[in-house]
Scaffold this motif. Structure first.
Motif, PDB file in Angstrom:
ATOM      1  N   LEU A  49      57.099  45.744  97.981  1.00  0.00           N
ATOM      2  CA  LEU A  49      58.145  45.100  97.184  1.00  0.00           C
ATOM      3  C   LEU A  49      57.609  43.829  96.529  1.00  0.00           C
ATOM      4  O   LEU A  49      57.894  43.552  95.361  1.00  0.00           O
ATOM      5  CB  LEU A  49      59.352  44.792  98.061  1.00  0.00           C
TER       6      LEU A  49
ATOM      7  N   ARG B 105      55.699  44.721  93.563  1.00  0.00           N
ATOM      8  CA  ARG B 105      56.589  45.073  92.457  1.00  0.00           C
ATOM      9  C   ARG B 105      57.124  43.811  91.779  1.00  0.00           C
ATOM     10  O   ARG B 105      57.185  43.726  90.547  1.00  0.00           O
ATOM     11  CB  ARG B 105      57.749  45.911  93.025  1.00  0.00           C
TER      12      ARG B 105
ATOM     13  N   GLU C 215      56.391  42.385  87.819  1.00  0.00           N
ATOM     14  CA  GLU C 215      57.423  42.013  86.839  1.00  0.00           C
ATOM     15  C   GLU C 215      57.268  40.564  86.388  1.00  0.00           C
ATOM     16  O   GLU C 215      57.532  40.234  85.235  1.00  0.00           O
ATOM     17  CB  GLU C 215      58.816  42.266  87.412  1.00  0.00           C
TER      18      GLU C 215
ATOM     19  N   ARG D 264      67.132  38.865  88.491  1.00  0.00           N
ATOM     20  CA  ARG D 264      66.307  40.073  88.545  1.00  0.00           C
ATOM     21  C   ARG D 264      65.494  40.113  89.844  1.00  0.00           C
ATOM     22  O   ARG D 264      65.361  41.178  90.464  1.00  0.00           O
ATOM     23  CB  ARG D 264      65.389  40.135  87.335  1.00  0.00           C
TER      24      ARG D 264
ATOM     25  N   GLU E  76      67.896  41.198  92.456  1.00  0.00           N
ATOM     26  CA  GLU E  76      68.178  42.626  92.300  1.00  0.00           C
ATOM     27  C   GLU E  76      67.063  43.468  92.909  1.00  0.00           C
ATOM     28  O   GLU E  76      67.326  44.453  93.615  1.00  0.00           O
ATOM     29  CB  GLU E  76      68.353  42.955  90.818  1.00  0.00           C
ATOM     30  N   LEU E  77      65.823  43.109  92.651  1.00  0.00           N
ATOM     31  CA  LEU E  77      64.695  43.847  93.226  1.00  0.00           C
ATOM     32  C   LEU E  77      64.678  43.704  94.748  1.00  0.00           C
ATOM     33  O   LEU E  77      64.466  44.676  95.472  1.00  0.00           O
ATOM     34  CB  LEU E  77      63.386  43.343  92.633  1.00  0.00           C
TER      35      LEU E  77
ATOM     36  N   TYR F 237      67.834  45.780  95.946  1.00  0.00           N
ATOM     37  CA  TYR F 237      68.178  47.128  95.490  1.00  0.00           C
ATOM     38  C   TYR F 237      67.033  47.925  94.867  1.00  0.00           C
ATOM     39  O   TYR F 237      67.279  49.036  94.381  1.00  0.00           O
ATOM     40  CB  TYR F 237      69.333  47.049  94.476  1.00  0.00           C
ATOM     41  N   ALA F 238      65.817  47.434  94.864  1.00  0.00           N
ATOM     42  CA  ALA F 238      64.707  48.214  94.297  1.00  0.00           C
ATOM     43  C   ALA F 238      64.631  49.563  95.012  1.00  0.00           C
ATOM     44  O   ALA F 238      64.619  49.619  96.243  1.00  0.00           O
ATOM     45  CB  ALA F 238      63.388  47.459  94.450  1.00  0.00           C
TER      46      ALA F 238
ATOM     47  N   GLY G 234      64.175  47.930  98.385  1.00  0.00           N
ATOM     48  CA  GLY G 234      65.120  46.825  98.512  1.00  0.00           C
ATOM     49  C   GLY G 234      65.864  46.845  99.831  1.00  0.00           C
ATOM     50  O   GLY G 234      65.988  47.875 100.493  1.00  0.00           O
TER      51      GLY G 234
END
Length: 385
Positions: A16, A19, A23, A35, A38-39, A42-43, A47
């Motif tokens: 994660l 990731r 970004e 954002r 959110e990652l 909920y990624a 997430g």
């Protein structure tokens, strides 16, 4: 926790973070906080809310009201029954049903009241949580499982009761800070010396400057150095809900404040909190994917967004007053003697001001159906919004 589970958690966290870093670099070095949140939550596959680790109850990271006492769900069922009776039918739509405990409590109480919904629908993006919820209902109320279904998006049309218990606090928020000259800055996430770090930049997110400026016009959050959060996703969420909901009552239950209390000078560092293994702290950049990240709810913003979306304000009150209005005392008196002690302990956690009673609030938004509603009958605090 076993070594194997620890290794899985560490792997999720590393993946994660990779990731997030990708970004950050793709966006030129700074990722808006909403954002990042959110990652983190909920990624897909990584997430916090979609990975498989326990989250609710003693073995998880926090305890919600349905895990504390079945009285919470039974009281909500009383309010649901009132709505369903007034509509002469309808469904229940629960957002993010967690462990499934609340769905079980509501279904069993509605069955005893002979006021079951046509369908009990659960909007749950996590496949793992869907399975846990299904298993909970299968174990406690197998005869009601066929009445339940699971969604990953809003239905096309809906009449009935919407329940969002501790949902709004987990919506990704934008964060802002006022600079030394009072200028509005956006808090984002960058990298430094191999670590994720917080950075303040000129705003890049649409609507943030306007939202903070509106707070300033109201005399709030206007001191240099002040930082806090704003949920810019709340209005689109309620608008989408209003488009599919023709008649019914939405109950938004969470911890938070009316706007004037939310942005008090003493809350100059905001309300962002993280929860990991029943420990609360303020660093969202550790335990990625393994900890909850939340922010308190601005209930004034929620009410305004709801009215703008086509709802009517049905009521606003504390959790304690809502549960009393729904007859928590009557439910306790009617319970079996052998459960009385445990129910009393749970009721204290739900009702006491020092526990959840005043910290949690309930906002009702109605559409196409008129009150009054039992949950807001004891004390409606709508004038504080």
């Amino acid at each position: 926790m076993t070594d194997h589970t620890t290794d899985i958690g560490a792997d999720i966290s590393r993946r994660l973070e990779d990731r997030v870093r990708a970004e950050i670099r793709a966006r030129g070095g700074v990722l808006p906080f909403d954002r990042f949140m959110e990652l983190a939550l909920y990624a897909p596959g990584l997430g916090y809310y979609v990975a498989g680790a326990p989250k609710f109850g003693p073995g998880g990271d926090f305890v919600t009201a349905p895990e504390l006492s079945p009285l919470f769900g039974r009281c909500l069922a009383v309010q649901c029954a009132e709505v369903l009776e007034r509509l002469d039918s309808g469904e229940i739509l629960e957002f993010g049903a967690g462990s499934g405990a609340l769905a079980v409590q509501i279904l069993l109480e509605l069955a005893s009241l002979e006021r079951l919904p046509e369908r009990y629908r659960i909007l749950e993006p996590s496949p793992d949580l869907q399975e846990r919820q299904r298993a909970a209902i299968q174990t406690a109320a197998p005869h009601l499982l066929a009445r339940c279904d699971w969604l990953t998006a809003l239905p096309e049309r809906f009449d009935g009761v919407v329940i969002a218990n501790e949902v709004l606090d987990a919506m990704p928020v934008h964060r802002f800070r006022l600079g030394d000259a009072g200028e509005i800055l956006e808090i984002g996430v960058g990298e430094r010396d191999g670590r994720l770090v917080e950075v303040a930049i000129p705003p890049v997110s649409t609507g943030l400057v306007e939202a903070v400026s509106a707070l300033h016009e109201a005399g709030l959050a206007n001191t240099p150095g002040y930082e806090s959060e704003i949920n810019l996703r709340l209005s689109p969420w309620l608008s989408a809900l209003s488009r599919v909901m023709e008649r019914g009552l939405a109950l938004l239950i969470d911890y938070g404040y009316p706007r004037a209390e939310y942005y008090q000078p003493e809350r100059h560092m905001g309300t962002l909190r993280c929860h990991h293994r029943h420990q609360a702290h303020s660093n969202p950049y550790v335990h990625l994917g393994l900890q909850d990240i939340t922010a308190h709810v601005d209930f004034t913003a929620a009410a305004e967004a709801g009215v703008a979306a086509g709802f009517e304000l049905a009521g606003f009150t504390t959790q304690a007053h809502f549960l009393i209005g729904c007859g928590i005392d009557r439910l306790m008196q009617a319970s079996a003697p052998e459960t009385a002690f445990d129910l009393a302990l749970g009721a204290k956690q739900l009702l006491l001001p020092t526990a959840m009673g005043e910290r949690f609030k309930v906002l009702g938004l109605a559409k196409g159906v008129d009150g009054p509603w039992s949950g807001f009958a004891m004390r409606d605090l709508s004038d504080r919004l």
